[in-house]
Design an enzyme around this catalytic site. Structure first.
Site, PDB file in Angstrom:
ATOM      1  N   ASP A   8       0.870  -1.176   0.000  1.00  0.00           N
ATOM      2  CA  ASP A   8       0.000   0.000   0.000  1.00  0.00           C
ATOM      3  C   ASP A   8       0.909   1.229   0.000  1.00  0.00           C
ATOM      4  OD1 ASP A   8       0.929   0.207   2.592  1.00  0.00           O
ATOM      5  OD2 ASP A   8      -1.047   0.229   3.539  1.00  0.00           O
ATOM      6  N   CYS A  65       3.136  -3.259   3.998  1.00  0.00           N
ATOM      7  CA  CYS A  65       2.254  -2.144   4.360  1.00  0.00           C
ATOM      8  C   CYS A  65       2.940  -1.406   5.506  1.00  0.00           C
ATOM      9  CB  CYS A  65       0.840  -2.625   4.698  1.00  0.00           C
ATOM     10  SG  CYS A  65       0.686  -3.698   6.134  1.00  0.00           S
ATOM     11  N   THR A  67       2.697  -1.560   8.922  1.00  0.00           N
ATOM     12  CA  THR A  67       3.166  -2.467   9.976  1.00  0.00           C
ATOM     13  C   THR A  67       3.405  -3.884   9.476  1.00  0.00           C
ATOM     14  OG1 THR A  67       0.893  -3.045  10.499  1.00  0.00           O
ATOM     15  CG2 THR A  67       1.868  -1.222  11.763  1.00  0.00           C
ATOM     16  N   HIS A  98      10.761 -24.156   8.693  1.00  0.00           N
ATOM     17  CA  HIS A  98       9.743 -24.896   9.443  1.00  0.00           C
ATOM     18  C   HIS A  98       8.332 -24.715   8.898  1.00  0.00           C
ATOM     19  CE1 HIS A  98      12.169 -25.470  13.452  1.00  0.00           C
ATOM     20  NE2 HIS A  98      12.846 -25.828  12.364  1.00  0.00           N
ATOM     21  N   HIS A 133       7.815 -31.137   9.933  1.00  0.00           N
ATOM     22  CA  HIS A 133       7.194 -29.837   9.642  1.00  0.00           C
ATOM     23  C   HIS A 133       6.128 -29.968   8.550  1.00  0.00           C
ATOM     24  CE1 HIS A 133      10.219 -28.219  12.226  1.00  0.00           C
ATOM     25  NE2 HIS A 133      11.192 -28.710  11.465  1.00  0.00           N
TER      26      HIS A 133
HETATM   27  C1  RB5 Z   1      -2.088   2.456   6.488  1.00  0.00           C
HETATM   28  O1  RB5 Z   1      -2.219   3.669   7.127  1.00  0.00           O
HETATM   29  C2  RB5 Z   1      -1.812   1.341   7.480  1.00  0.00           C
HETATM   30  O2  RB5 Z   1      -2.931   1.140   8.273  1.00  0.00           O
HETATM   31  C3  RB5 Z   1      -1.426   0.073   6.761  1.00  0.00           C
HETATM   32  O3  RB5 Z   1      -0.326   0.320   5.957  1.00  0.00           O
HETATM   33  C4  RB5 Z   1      -1.023  -1.116   7.618  1.00  0.00           C
HETATM   34  O4  RB5 Z   1      -0.070  -0.744   8.565  1.00  0.00           O
HETATM   35  C5  RB5 Z   1      -2.082  -1.924   8.181  1.00  0.00           C
HETATM   36  O5  RB5 Z   1      -1.830  -2.941   8.841  1.00  0.00           O
END
Ligand code: RB5
Length: 150
Positions: A8, A65, A67, A98, A133
Site C-alpha cells: 500500500d 504495508c 506495519t 519450518h 514440519h
Molecule cells: C495504512 O495507514 C496502514 O494502516 C497500513 O499500511 C497497515 O499498517 C495496516 O496494517
C-alpha cells in the site's frame, strides 16, 4: 524464481527499494502495485499477490504495508498461502525452514531498508526442511479444507 510483490502507500518506498534488489538478483518480478504514496487500501494489493501465489502463477510473494499486520491478515485468508510477518533474520529463516512460508510480509514504517533486504534475501534462499514440519502443514491444509466447506 518468480516473485509477486505488492504494497500500500505506507509500504511503497520499501517495496520500491526491495524491487531494485530483486531485479539486481535477477529474479522475475510481478509488481501488482501500488505505484505511489497516494492513499490506497492494503487488502486490494494483498489479495492480488496472495492469489498469484495460491494459483501457482509465482513461486513466492512479498507484501509491504505500514506495519505488515494488515497485509499478513489479508494474505493468510487465501487458500494455500502461508504469509510470515518478519522483523528479524531468525524468524525470516525459520519461516522457510519450518513453515514453508510462501509470502514474506514487511512493515515499511517498522523495519529499516538494510534489515529488510537481508531478511528478504535470506528468506528467498532458504529451503523448507520438510519431515515433521510437513506433517504440521498438512494439519493447516486440512483446516483450510474444513473452513471452505462452510
Ligand atoms: C495504512 O495507514 C496502514 O494502516 C497500513 O499500511 C497497515 O499498517 C495496516 O496494517
Amino acid at each position: 524464481m518468480k516473485v509477486a510483490i505488492g504494497s500500500d502507500h505506507a509500504g511503497f518506498e520499501l517495496k520500491a527499494y526491495l524491487k531494485d534488489i530483486l531485479e539486481k538478483e535477477k529474479q522475475t518480478i510481478i509488481d501488482v502495485g501500488t505505484e505511489s504514496e497516494d492513499s490506497v487500501d492494503y487488502p486490494d494489493f494483498g489479495i492480488r499477490v496472495a492469489r498469484l501465489v495460491s494459483e501457482g502463477h509465482v513461486d513466492r510473494g512479498m507484501l509491504v504495508c505500514g506495519t505488515g499486520v494488515g497485509m499478513s491478515i489479508t494474505a493468510n485468508k487465501i487458500r494455500g498461502v502461508r504469509a510470515a510477518l518478519v522483523h528479524d533474520l531468525f524468524t525470516a529463516i525459520q519461516s522457510r525452514r519450518h513453515v514453508d512460508a510462501n509470502v514474506i510480509v514487511l512493515g515499511g514504517r517498522v523495519t529499516g531498508k538494510g534489515l529488510a533486504a537481508e531478511m528478504l534475501k535470506a528468506w528467498l534462499a532458504e529451503p523448507f526442511q520438510g519431515g515433521r514440519h510437513a506433517a504440521r502443514l498438512e494439519k493447516i491444509d486440512k483446516l483450510e479444507e474444513e473452513c471452505c466447506k462452510k
